[in-house]
Scaffold this motif. Structure first.
Motif, PDB file in Angstrom:
ATOM      1  N   TRP A 174      -6.576   7.446   8.278  1.00 20.25           N
ATOM      2  CA  TRP A 174      -6.330   7.772   6.871  1.00 20.25           C
ATOM      3  C   TRP A 174      -6.659   9.220   6.526  1.00 20.25           C
ATOM      4  CZ3 TRP A 174      -3.943   6.041   2.700  1.00 20.25           C
ATOM      5  CH2 TRP A 174      -3.593   4.698   2.612  1.00 20.25           C
ATOM      6  N   THR A 205       0.835  -1.202   0.000  1.00 20.89           N
ATOM      7  CA  THR A 205       0.000   0.000   0.000  1.00 20.89           C
ATOM      8  C   THR A 205       0.864   1.243   0.000  1.00 20.89           C
ATOM      9  OG1 THR A 205      -1.755  -1.172   1.177  1.00 20.89           O
ATOM     10  CG2 THR A 205      -1.823   1.233   1.241  1.00 20.89           C
ATOM     11  N   TYR A 208      -4.986  11.286   3.547  1.00 16.80           N
ATOM     12  CA  TYR A 208      -5.764  11.330   2.309  1.00 16.80           C
ATOM     13  C   TYR A 208      -5.928  12.770   1.810  1.00 16.80           C
ATOM     14  CZ  TYR A 208      -9.245  10.258  -1.200  1.00 16.80           C
ATOM     15  OH  TYR A 208      -9.914  10.142  -2.393  1.00 16.80           O
ATOM     16  N   ALA A 256      -8.676   0.152  -2.933  1.00 13.68           N
ATOM     17  CA  ALA A 256      -9.904  -0.052  -2.161  1.00 13.68           C
ATOM     18  C   ALA A 256     -10.912  -0.885  -2.943  1.00 13.68           C
ATOM     19  CB  ALA A 256     -10.514   1.297  -1.778  1.00 13.68           C
ATOM     20  N   VAL A 314      -5.240   4.830  -4.406  1.00  9.01           N
ATOM     21  CA  VAL A 314      -5.960   4.414  -3.198  1.00  9.01           C
ATOM     22  C   VAL A 314      -7.332   3.863  -3.579  1.00  9.01           C
ATOM     23  CG1 VAL A 314      -7.093   5.238  -1.088  1.00  9.01           C
ATOM     24  CG2 VAL A 314      -4.767   5.943  -1.601  1.00  9.01           C
TER      25      VAL A 314
END
Length: 175
Positions: free
Chosen positions: A131, A50, A135, A150, A146
């Motif tokens: 997050w 990630t 973000y 997801a 992302v």
């Protein structure tokens, strides 16, 4: 960028297939189960993938530790939930299916399920909270990555759920 997303997706596919071998339906002593070191390695791999996919800037790196901590805490809580299920299943291992159904306490089951869902909800809240500051700093490309991760994770989770439902239906058909 496409190479990074493609490579990350491929690695998530590999990692998710390993993780799926540890589903709660298998017997606690099943050889398909991952040991603690394997689970920790899998969590480390997911975190590293990630982070690598995001290609964080130096400023964004400062916001990463709470995200990593929330991911790790969520993985630990999941391990605890799986262990609790294994313990419950282990206590009933000597019972036949009919005995297990007769001895089942639906209220206790609902309470255990409620506790597990509440824990998962709290973990997701903590993850979202961790997050959020990071973000906000992501550029459009990072946000796309992302989103792709997801979507991939959600799709993979729905596949696992569907396989488990199919296995349960198959078990019900055998009785």
């Amino acid at each position: 960028m496409l190479r990074i997303v493609t490579g990350t997706t491929a690695l998530f596919l590999i990692a998710s297939s390993i993780a799926n071998a540890q589903g709660p339906q298998a017997a606690p002593a099943s050889s398909e189960r991952l040991n603690i070191a394997d689970r920790n390695n899998l969590t480390d791999m997911r975190i590293d993938l990630t982070k690598a996919a995001l290609q964080l800037t130096a400023e964004q790196e400062k916001l990463w530790p709470p995200v990593e901590s929330a991911i790790r805490a969520r993985a630990e809580d999941r391990k605890a939930r799986v262990a609790k299920v294994q313990e419950t299943v282990g206590r009933r291992a000597d019972e036949s299916r009919i005995e297990a159904l007769r001895n089942r306490d639906p209220i206790a089951f609902l309470q255990r399920r409620s506790e597990a869902l509440a824990q998962r909800s709290a973990d997701l809240d903590k993850l979202a909270e961790a997050w959020q500051p990071l973000y906000k700093t992501l550029n459009p490309e990072q946000r796309q990555r992302v989103a792709a991760l997801a979507i991939f994770v959600l799709h993979d989770m729905s596949d696992v759920i569907e396989r488990r439902r199919a296995m349960m239906r198959a078990d019900d058909d055998e009785d």
